[in-house]
Motif scaffolding. Structure first.
Motif, PDB file in Angstrom:
ATOM      1  N   CYS A  99      29.007  21.800   1.744  1.00 29.01           N
ATOM      2  CA  CYS A  99      30.080  20.934   1.235  1.00 29.01           C
ATOM      3  C   CYS A  99      30.201  19.711   2.136  1.00 29.01           C
ATOM      4  O   CYS A  99      30.800  19.801   3.215  1.00 29.01           O
ATOM      5  CB  CYS A  99      31.414  21.665   1.234  1.00 29.01           C
ATOM      6  SG  CYS A  99      31.513  23.004   0.081  1.00 29.01           S
ATOM      7  N   HIS A 105      36.832  21.050  -5.367  1.00 28.91           N
ATOM      8  CA  HIS A 105      36.899  22.303  -6.120  1.00 28.91           C
ATOM      9  C   HIS A 105      35.479  22.653  -6.523  1.00 28.91           C
ATOM     10  O   HIS A 105      34.778  21.826  -7.118  1.00 28.91           O
ATOM     11  CB  HIS A 105      37.781  22.119  -7.362  1.00 28.91           C
ATOM     12  CG  HIS A 105      37.891  23.361  -8.185  1.00 28.91           C
ATOM     13  ND1 HIS A 105      38.866  24.312  -7.958  1.00 28.91           N
ATOM     14  CD2 HIS A 105      37.142  23.828  -9.206  1.00 28.91           C
ATOM     15  CE1 HIS A 105      38.711  25.303  -8.815  1.00 28.91           C
ATOM     16  NE2 HIS A 105      37.676  25.031  -9.580  1.00 28.91           N
ATOM     17  N   SER A 106      35.033  23.852  -6.235  1.00 26.65           N
ATOM     18  CA  SER A 106      33.666  24.224  -6.565  1.00 26.65           C
ATOM     19  C   SER A 106      33.563  25.731  -6.738  1.00 26.65           C
ATOM     20  O   SER A 106      33.950  26.488  -5.855  1.00 26.65           O
ATOM     21  CB  SER A 106      32.735  23.773  -5.427  1.00 26.65           C
ATOM     22  OG  SER A 106      31.400  24.005  -5.774  1.00 26.65           O
ATOM     23  N   ARG A 107      33.075  26.166  -7.890  1.00 26.93           N
ATOM     24  CA  ARG A 107      32.847  27.602  -8.131  1.00 26.93           C
ATOM     25  C   ARG A 107      31.569  27.745  -8.891  1.00 26.93           C
ATOM     26  O   ARG A 107      31.551  27.405 -10.063  1.00 26.93           O
ATOM     27  CB  ARG A 107      34.004  28.195  -8.942  1.00 26.93           C
ATOM     28  CG  ARG A 107      35.041  28.874  -8.096  1.00 26.93           C
ATOM     29  CD  ARG A 107      36.232  29.291  -8.897  1.00 26.93           C
ATOM     30  NE  ARG A 107      35.923  30.381  -9.810  1.00 26.93           N
ATOM     31  CZ  ARG A 107      36.775  30.825 -10.732  1.00 26.93           C
ATOM     32  NH1 ARG A 107      37.950  30.265 -10.879  1.00 26.93           N
ATOM     33  NH2 ARG A 107      36.464  31.818 -11.507  1.00 26.93           N
ATOM     34  N   PHE A 109      29.789  27.594  -4.770  1.00 28.22           N
ATOM     35  CA  PHE A 109      29.266  26.537  -3.918  1.00 28.22           C
ATOM     36  C   PHE A 109      27.748  26.506  -4.105  1.00 28.22           C
ATOM     37  O   PHE A 109      27.093  27.551  -4.028  1.00 28.22           O
ATOM     38  CB  PHE A 109      29.573  26.824  -2.444  1.00 28.22           C
ATOM     39  CG  PHE A 109      31.033  26.776  -2.134  1.00 28.22           C
ATOM     40  CD1 PHE A 109      31.729  25.579  -2.207  1.00 28.22           C
ATOM     41  CD2 PHE A 109      31.719  27.925  -1.766  1.00 28.22           C
ATOM     42  CE1 PHE A 109      33.090  25.523  -1.925  1.00 28.22           C
ATOM     43  CE2 PHE A 109      33.077  27.881  -1.488  1.00 28.22           C
ATOM     44  CZ  PHE A 109      33.760  26.682  -1.570  1.00 28.22           C
ATOM     45  N   SER A 117      23.204  29.397  -4.283  1.00 24.41           N
ATOM     46  CA  SER A 117      24.636  29.305  -4.596  1.00 24.41           C
ATOM     47  C   SER A 117      25.388  30.472  -3.959  1.00 24.41           C
ATOM     48  O   SER A 117      24.826  31.552  -3.716  1.00 24.41           O
ATOM     49  CB  SER A 117      24.854  29.268  -6.107  1.00 24.41           C
ATOM     50  OG  SER A 117      24.496  30.500  -6.684  1.00 24.41           O
TER      51      SER A 117
END
Ligand code: FES
Ligand SMILES: [Fe+2]
Length: 439
Positions: A99, A105-107, A109, A117
């Motif tokens: 990051c 916001h990340s789903r 990563f 991921s």
């Protein structure tokens, strides 16, 4: 963790951190030597509890905030289980920052380099071209192949701290009386919770991080460094009919003479923490009565009065956090190098308090702590001059004698003889020496 325990000076001699701190003075190298800075990253920032962020910054699963714990880039994130995790911001494949943004916001990563991921708890979710790993020793279920969780994380009333060390004093033992500023901020919320207002301000100071922390208990400087600004603020207040609580009022208070500053209480606590009582006006303005009524409804009359009577101006939790709870503000340092320090300035909303309290806190933050404020610009110039002076090799010692014969023991803490004492600076450097010499 294996760490070095001493640096070498220019002549190649061992530079023992213990020799840099005496009872009433500190060697300039403690501030300016890059090798001492590297040791600090291992021995202080690699062992202590470091403030990461507040849970209100990441309300939803997948929200994240990135920062540093010492030299380690980290991601503070909320997982689908509702829990907050502090993860190393380093891809286990080849080490890339996963990051690079400060928040988002990340789903899940996803690492941009080869697409690995990760879930919000750091677990490896998928690896592209998985068949290439068949028959190798790579184990996708091994936690070491996910984003590593920091060994210790503590959520104290919404404030998230982490330690890079698996062992060491637990959070409460480390925090000791340093917790009182942070607790008092939360107690001041009639709904029993606080949340951050917006993003933080960030400024970079051209000085060592300890020069900033020295200043946090330096009542003596205000009548010199801030004199002209404070006089101008007083004149402006006298001239204008419109009052803005939390703004120029705060600036104007800094015009005190040394005798006024001497009336402050300075109390130094174990671990380098301290508190300073000053500049903490009781809640005022049109909504003060409504606020006090909601505080009494939540806490009961006696407890509400006790909470609002606590009037710390600054409470330091060594080494990263300075709480100004009566102003609903907090400053956090992130040392960058021996001569550069990033400062974050956060403003908090007291849940359940009137809207005017939010405006007052934001105005106070703008006037007193923001990058364009009228107070800290003068401080920054002082810090820079101190650091620039200490770079010169001819004179070795920084003097911390003031008030040293008037210290008053208070249990495990020490109260300064008056508010101009350098007791908190001495105490901070004795804690610094303890960190730097502990095995
Ligand atoms: S470095 Fe992250 S996937 Fe390769
Ligand atoms: Fe100042």
């Amino acid at each position: 963790m294996t760490v070095a325990t001493s640096a070498r000076d220019a002549s190649g001699a061992d530079l023992d951190p213990a020799s840099l701190v005496e009872a009433e003075r500190v060697h300039r190298r403690a501030y300016v030597d890059p090798e001492i800075f590297e040791l600090e990253m291992d021995l202080i920032f690699g062992r202590s509890w470091i403030y990461v962020g507040h849970e209100s910054q990441i309300p939803q699963a997948g929200d994240y905030f990135t920062t540093q714990v010492g030299r380690q880039p980290v991601i503070m994130t909320r997982h689908t289980d509702g829990q907050i995790y502090v993860l190393e911001n380093r891809c286990p494949h080849k080490g890339a920052l996963v990051c690079p943004e400060r928040a988002g916001h990340s789903r899940p990563f996803v690492c941009m380099y080869h697409g690995w991921s990760f879930d919000g708890d750091g677990a490896l979710r998928s690896v592209p071209a998985r068949s290439g790993y068949e028959g190798t020793s790579f184990d996708p279920k091994d936690p070491a192949n996910g984003l590593k969780q920091l060994p210790r994380v503590q959520n104290h009333r919404g404030f998230i701290f982490a330690s890079l060390a698996a062992d060491g004093p637990d959070f409460k033992t480390w925090a000791g009386k340093g917790l009182r500023g942070l607790d008092n901020l939360v107690d001041r919320a009639p709904a029993g919770e606080v949340e951050v207002i917006g993003d933080c301000y960030r400024t970079v100071q051209n000085n060592n991080w300890k020069i900033f922390l020295d200043n946090m208990s330096d009542g003596m400087h205000t009548s010199f460094v801030h004199n002209q600004m404070a006089k101008a603020a007083q004149k402006t207040i006298a001239r204008t009919a419109v009052r803005r609580p939390g703004g120029l009022d705060v600036a104007a208070m800094l015009a005190g003479e040394p005798e006024q500053m001497a009336r402050m209480d300075l109390v130094a606590h174990p671990g380098g923490h301290f508190d300073m009582v000053a500049f903490a006006p009781p809640p005022s303005g049109p909504d003060a009565d409504q606020y006090k009524a909601s505080m009494e409804a939540f806490h009961g009359k006696e407890r509400a009065e006790a909470i609002l009577k606590e009037s710390y101006h600054s409470v330091l939790m060594f080494p990263t956090l300075v709480m100004q709870q009566s102003l609903q503000q907090m400053r956090v340092i992130r040392p960058i190098s021996a001569n550069k320090t990033l400062l974050e300035i956060w403003v908090f909303c007291l849940k359940g308090a009137p809207e005017s309290f939010v405006r007052r806190a934001v105005t106070g933050g703008n006037v007193g702590n923001s990058p364009s404020n009228v107070v800290a610009a003068d401080d920054f110039e002082s810090y820079y001059r101190v650091h620039a002076g200490l770079e010169s090799p001819q004179t070795d010692w920084v003097l911390l004698h003031r008030g040293a014969r008037q210290d008053v023991p208070q249990g495990s803490s020490i109260k300064g003889g008056d508010g101009n004492s350098e007791v908190c600076m001495r105490n901070m450097f004795h804690a610094w020496r303890d960190y730097m010499t502990a095995q």
